[in-house]
Motif scaffolding. Structure first.
Motif, mmCIF file in Angstrom:
data_model
loop_
_atom_site.group_PDB
_atom_site.id
_atom_site.type_symbol
_atom_site.label_atom_id
_atom_site.label_comp_id
_atom_site.label_asym_id
_atom_site.label_seq_id
_atom_site.Cartn_x
_atom_site.Cartn_y
_atom_site.Cartn_z
ATOM 1 N N THR A 1 43.683 48.913 42.696
ATOM 2 C CA THR A 1 42.260 48.997 42.351
ATOM 3 C C THR A 1 42.032 50.000 41.222
ATOM 4 N N THR A 2 43.118 50.506 40.620
ATOM 5 C CA THR A 2 43.015 51.523 39.573
ATOM 6 C C THR A 2 43.503 51.012 38.222
ATOM 7 N N VAL B 1 42.320 42.292 47.764
ATOM 8 C CA VAL B 1 43.471 42.831 47.031
ATOM 9 C C VAL B 1 44.771 42.513 47.762
ATOM 10 N N GLU C 1 39.251 52.836 51.364
ATOM 11 C CA GLU C 1 38.598 52.810 50.050
ATOM 12 C C GLU C 1 37.358 51.928 50.072
ATOM 13 N N PRO D 1 36.994 46.678 47.415
ATOM 14 C CA PRO D 1 38.235 45.971 47.750
ATOM 15 C C PRO D 1 38.312 45.740 49.251
ATOM 16 N N GLU E 1 35.426 44.360 38.284
ATOM 17 C CA GLU E 1 34.253 45.164 38.629
ATOM 18 C C GLU E 1 33.158 45.026 37.575
ATOM 19 N N VAL F 1 43.385 50.421 52.001
ATOM 20 C CA VAL F 1 42.422 49.546 51.327
ATOM 21 C C VAL F 1 41.077 49.587 52.047
ATOM 22 N N PHE G 1 41.480 45.191 37.734
ATOM 23 C CA PHE G 1 40.420 45.383 38.722
ATOM 24 C C PHE G 1 39.156 45.909 38.048
ATOM 25 N N TYR H 1 44.149 38.818 42.811
ATOM 26 C CA TYR H 1 42.894 39.142 43.493
ATOM 27 C C TYR H 1 42.249 37.871 44.017
#
Length: 464
Positions: A380-381, A217, A270, A403, A389, A267, A385, A423
């Motif tokens: 990532t929200t 990311v 997470e 990530p 996924e 990051v 993304f 990405y």
């Protein structure tokens, strides 16, 4: 995710297996590996005819792409394809997506050390072998083969899709920046940009058995700094204390003994939280509480060394040393190149400040050879993304998408000025040995792995 609509029946057609897909397309990648598209900062060392031949081979290998997509040359040998989407016909103003790869490769140090000649494009029972198979012709071929198959099925993407293929990524060249500027000049802000970077990595993290689909990311900044000292020189039989080489050596040792401070960026926190679900019970209890245990886990990462340590801090590697030209001559000037990967949250300026503080010697000069800041961090929200996924889970159901911050550099950083969702993920399974072969000997891509990559891009383009 792999099925597509059969235009003859209007129903979902099952996708072929990854192994069959890889076998069918393997000769195309093998052919691309035969071209010695080695990039160099010295123009005379670049075999321009090999780049021309590579480009000339693409229409032969991917004829439907050549017929249906617009192709524009960028900065000489860069390639920018545009696959017109259906949104223009329907009035749906969807922003386009950009899929990236590069076809230049690093040099081969010793061809005799390779099991198969590095530019022969050898296909074995299990693999496609040659320089660039993993970095990054494999991804380029997978993108084009996925598009070739979708075009054969009558597929039209919902939005414009651009393929941006660079020719000088390995030398941090300017083709990707030129492509991004070209799109910016036309008022185009992509919805998604996806380049090489992470992979479906096995053995990438202690205590975790499942493969991790690591999606970059952000990426560290890359900075080359020349450290230099000067002295009167003279005959080596009468050396003075703290001559140029000794002073330089002391500076290097000080940098080695006092690494940059470690921290776990958000990051990485997470990433650890997500992968904890795949860990055994005891490590899961620790990793799942990374926020509360942030400080001790930061120390643990540092002690692990290698990739875990590099994830926590700005790193400094002395890659080149220069001194006297004669074995019996004292150096009048000694220099070293420090290759520095600047952590997200740091800057080139703050890095230079710390270097001076740690070296604490005004007679050691610092000169920035070249460098760039760490990239912005993509979310990532968001929907982008989430799409990655979903596509990863459909192609690699055993993998855990996570990530991470890329330790190396990619062309993708050039696109962060025109897109907020950039990405970095190569859809290939890579063991520790595979990852170690990048820029080294015996680089190869598994045939079934190549097929999985093609299926990933098929699914992604179909969902865009």
């Amino acid at each position: 995710m792999h099925s597509t609509i059969d235009p003859r029946t209007g129903s979902a057609a099952p996708a072929p297996s990854a192994l069959r897909t890889g076998r069918d397309a393997a000769p195309k990648l093998a052919r691309l590996l035969t071209f010695r598209t080695v990039s160099s900062r010295i123009p005379e060392e670049v075999e321009t005819d090999q780049f021309d031949a590579f480009i000339a081979a693409l229409p032969e290998l991917f004829p439907r792409v050549a017929a249906a997509l617009e192709l524009e040359r960028v900065n000489g040998h860069g390639l920018l394809y545009r696959w017109a989407g259906g949104s223009a016909e329907t009035g749906d103003a969807r922003a386009p997506a950009v899929l990236m790869a590069h076809y230049d490769v690093v040099p081969v140090e010793d061809p005799a050390a390779w099991e198969h000649p590095p530019f022969a494009g050898t296909i074995t029972d299990t693999s496609i072998c040659g320089r660039g198979a993993l970095d990054d012709k494999g991804a380029l071929a997978a993108v084009l083969e996925a598009a070739e198959q979708l075009l054969a099925e009558g597929f039209t993407p919902a939005r414009d899709i651009y393929f941006s293929f660079g020719n000088n990524e390995e030398t941090a060249g300017d083709t990707a920046a030129a492509a991004a500027a070209l799109l910016a000049g036309r008022g185009i802000r992509p919805w998604l940009v996806l380049d090489e970077g992470g992979a479906v990595a096995s053995g990438a993290f202690p205590f975790v058995q499942a493969p991790l689909a690591v999606v970059g990311v952000a990426e560290k900044g890359i900075l080359d700094v020349e450290l230099a000292t000067e002295d009167a020189g003279g005959h080596a039989s009468t050396p003075n204390r703290m001559g140029a080489t000794a002073r330089l050596a002391r500076a290097i040792l000080r940098l080695e003994r006092r690494p940059f401070p470690a921290a776990l960026p958000e990051v990485t926190v997470e990433m650890v939280e997500r992968l904890s679900a795949a860990a055994p019970l005891l490590p899961r209890l620790v990793l799942g509480n990374v926020r509360r245990l942030r400080r001790p886990l930061t120390r643990v990462f540092g002690l692990l060394g290698g990739e875990p340590n590099a994830m926590t801090r700005t790193t400094v590697a002395i890659t080149q040393l220069r001194g006297s030209k004669g074995s019996n001559v004292l150096a009048t000037r000694a220099s070293a190149n420090a290759n520095i990967r600047v952590a997200v949250g740091e800057s080139v300026a703050s890095t230079l400040t710390r270097l001076r503080t740690v070296i604490r010697d005004p007679k050691v000069s610092l000169h920035v050879v070249e460098g760039n800041e760490p990239s912005p961090v993509s979310a990532t929200t968001n929907a982008q993304f989430a799409l990655l996924e979903e596509t990863i889970s459909g192609t690699f159901p055993d993998a855990v998408p996570v990530p991470y911050i890329m330790l190396g550099g990619t062309d993708a950083r050039r696109f962060t000025t025109i897109c907020d969702a950039v990405y970095r993920f190569a859809p290939f399974r890579m063991s520790a040995a595979d990852r170690a072969s990048i820029h080294a000997d015996n680089e190869k891509l598994g045939i079934e792995t190549f097929g999985e990559g093609i299926l990933f891009y098929r699914a992604l383009m179909g969902a865009l």
